[in-house]
Design a protein around this motif. Structure first.
Motif, PDB file in Angstrom:
ATOM      1  N   ARG A 192      15.969   8.912  79.880  1.00  0.00           N
ATOM      2  CA  ARG A 192      15.454   8.480  78.567  1.00  0.00           C
ATOM      3  C   ARG A 192      15.440   6.957  78.457  1.00  0.00           C
ATOM      4  O   ARG A 192      14.557   6.376  77.820  1.00  0.00           O
TER       5      ARG A 192
ATOM      6  N   GLY B  51      20.143  12.766  82.029  1.00  0.00           N
ATOM      7  CA  GLY B  51      19.194  12.765  80.925  1.00  0.00           C
ATOM      8  C   GLY B  51      19.155  11.428  80.209  1.00  0.00           C
ATOM      9  O   GLY B  51      18.074  10.919  79.873  1.00  0.00           O
TER      10      GLY B  51
ATOM     11  N   LEU C 123      17.043  20.094  83.293  1.00  0.00           N
ATOM     12  CA  LEU C 123      16.208  19.131  82.581  1.00  0.00           C
ATOM     13  C   LEU C 123      14.757  19.317  82.995  1.00  0.00           C
ATOM     14  O   LEU C 123      14.467  19.604  84.157  1.00  0.00           O
TER      15      LEU C 123
ATOM     16  N   LEU D 166      16.548  19.122  88.083  1.00  0.00           N
ATOM     17  CA  LEU D 166      15.540  18.410  87.315  1.00  0.00           C
ATOM     18  C   LEU D 166      14.197  19.015  87.701  1.00  0.00           C
ATOM     19  O   LEU D 166      13.793  18.934  88.862  1.00  0.00           O
TER      20      LEU D 166
ATOM     21  N   LEU E 294      11.057  13.403  79.015  1.00  0.00           N
ATOM     22  CA  LEU E 294      11.832  14.651  78.955  1.00  0.00           C
ATOM     23  C   LEU E 294      11.336  15.557  77.843  1.00  0.00           C
ATOM     24  O   LEU E 294      10.933  15.108  76.770  1.00  0.00           O
TER      25      LEU E 294
ATOM     26  N   ALA F 145      11.054  17.339  82.996  1.00  0.00           N
ATOM     27  CA  ALA F 145      10.319  16.088  82.813  1.00  0.00           C
ATOM     28  C   ALA F 145       8.838  16.332  83.012  1.00  0.00           C
ATOM     29  O   ALA F 145       8.435  17.071  83.909  1.00  0.00           O
TER      30      ALA F 145
END
Length: 469
Positions: free
Chosen positions: A15, A11, A43, A89, A22, A45
């Motif tokens: 970022r 993460g 996560l 992800l 995100l 995105a």
């Protein structure tokens, strides 16, 4: 190869590279419509460009983190959620929903992968063209997911599956490289076709970020009718009568069983039924004609021919657009009625068209031997795709039969295999049917699929467990 979870370390790297991508993961990204698979909260995105998708996939590959591409979430085989293993992800394309270009004289439209199917249809319509892919979920499914699953729908008989409607793709491969293949060419013999490889791969070989789509002229005259037919065999003969009469003017030819109409009466009673007495079998027909041909007159001629041959007994031919919409509402609400009833086991299958009557007869007998189930058999007769769905007896709930789902599914799928059919006609494989692919698939094809997966995705990060276990 062992994969790692999408943790805070990944993460932070995301970022750092892409500050505004995100998002907090929402429940809708962790479930699928039938409630059989539930994802894990990793996560999420939401990129805006293919370059951002590329960065995300490259970072995931560097960290050996599984990636789950997410379109509209409407898939019915669990391909959009990862129920076990390291948390993934999730890459949603919903912010990539731009119509990039439209070429009316070429009959081509270029859309980003997150574009809702209905918006693609509307953009084509605004240009006086037709994009014919039509699904019940077209108001929420997205074109990237449609292509990733090679979606079918109502117009396959005339226009083909999603694969047949695509000229080129832009995609991010498992190492993060971008393939810029948005060709508008109808002829291009320059080696292996990566387009056809990615279409139907369900996110296991890459992420489709944009597509060049084929458009068609709008039929100048459209008509619809529903005919009562003596049997599924009579329906197939009626299809032949129509083909001899109007050629490729048949846009759809849908088989409907009485059980589907009874389900509508049971759970959606406001639906206007086409017949006072529900027929055992009926077919919904749509014609799209050009020039001076009159669809209503062609349907009337076909009905008279079918009546003289003993194929049809009654019919309703739409005289207005409202009547046509009312006929289609019956067919389009059947899946919703199925959902409200709750199936024990649903089967999206295809068999050779000439063997459909025999399959329905034997399939009904096989299911009857397993219990007092109700069967709603309906679907796209013109291309051999049936939805052969099994439901509890009236007054009982599907939860009472969960333990029997595998038994019922196996019986149906074994029969499909015996008839040289497919256990996945238009919904894809996902995670629901990955074992079926192993059990019924050709061994040489499976070995080739695994070799392709290993070559393009050696770490196995792209949608692990979908298509291939």
């Amino acid at each position: 190869m062992r994969l790692n979870p999408a943790d805070e370390n990944l993460g932070e790297r995301i970022r750092e590279a892409l500050p505004n991508v995100l998002r907090p993961i929402e429940q809708r990204f962790l479930e699928e419509p039938r409630g059989r698979f539930f994802g894990q909260s990793g996560l999420l995105a939401m990129p805006r460009t293919v370059e951002e998708v590329s960065v995300l996939v490259r970072l995931a590959a560097d960290a050996r983190v599984p990636v789950v591409p997410y379109g509209g979430g409407t898939g019915l085989v669990g391909g959009q959620v990862l129920p076990d293993g390291p948390v993934p992800l999730v890459i949603s394309l919903e912010r990539m929903a731009t119509i990039r270009a439209l070429y009316p004289t070429e009959n081509v439209l270029i859309a980003e992968g997150g574009t809702i199917l209905a918006d693609v249809q509307a953009a084509a319509q605004d240009a006086g063209r037709l994009f014919p892919l039509s699904l019940a979920a077209q108001g929420s499914c997205r074109i990237g997911g449609n292509l990733a699953t090679n979606a079918g729908g109502l117009n396959v008989l005339r226009y083909g599956n999603a694969r047949d409607l695509c000229l080129g793709l832009e995609a991010v491969l498992p190492d993060g490289k971008i393939w810029r293949g948005l060709s508008r060419l109808r002829k291009d013999n320059t080696g292996y076709d990566l387009r056809d490889l990615l279409i139907g791969s369900e996110g296991t070989l890459g992420i489709i970020t944009a597509a060049s789509l084929k458009l068609f002229p709008n039929p100048s005259q459209v008509g619809a009718a529903i005919f009562q037919v003596a049997s599924p065999g009579a329906a197939i003969e009626m299809l032949s009568v129509l083909r001899d009469q109007v050629g490729e003017g048949i846009s759809a030819f849908e088989l409907i069983h009485r059980q589907g109409l009874e389900f509508l009466s049971e759970v959606l009673p406001d639906t206007r039924q086409p017949f006072e007495t529900m027929p055992e079998w009926s077919v919904l027909i749509e014609l799209g004609l050009t020039g001076r041909q009159n669809p209503a007159m062609e349907l009337e001629t076909a009905f008279e021919s079918g009546l003289s041959k003993g194929l049809v007994t009654d019919g309703v031919i739409a005289q207005t657009l409202a009547q046509r919409d009312a006929l289609w509402a019956v067919r389009e609400l059947i899946p919703e009625a199925n959902r409200l009833i709750g199936s024990v086991s649903s089967h999206d299958i295809s068999v050779p068209i000439s063997r459909i009557p025999e399959f329905i007869r034997n399939g009904t007998e096989k299911v009857a031997a397993l219990g007092q189930y109700r069967i709603n058999c309906f679907g796209h007769l013109g291309d051999g795709n049936l939805h052969f769905n099994v439901f509890p007896p009236k007054g009982r709930k599907k939860a009472e039969f969960v333990s029997q789902r595998g038994v019922v599914q196996r019986a149906v799928h074994e029969l499909v295999h015996a008839y040289e059919g497919s256990v996945s006609a238009e919904h894809g494989v996902g995670r629901l049917k990955a074992e079926d692919v192993e059990q019924y698939g050709d061994r040489t094809k499976l070995a080739a699929m695994r070799a392709i997966k290993q070559a393009l995705d050696p770490m196995g990060i792209m949608n692990p467990g979908a298509v291939l276990r």
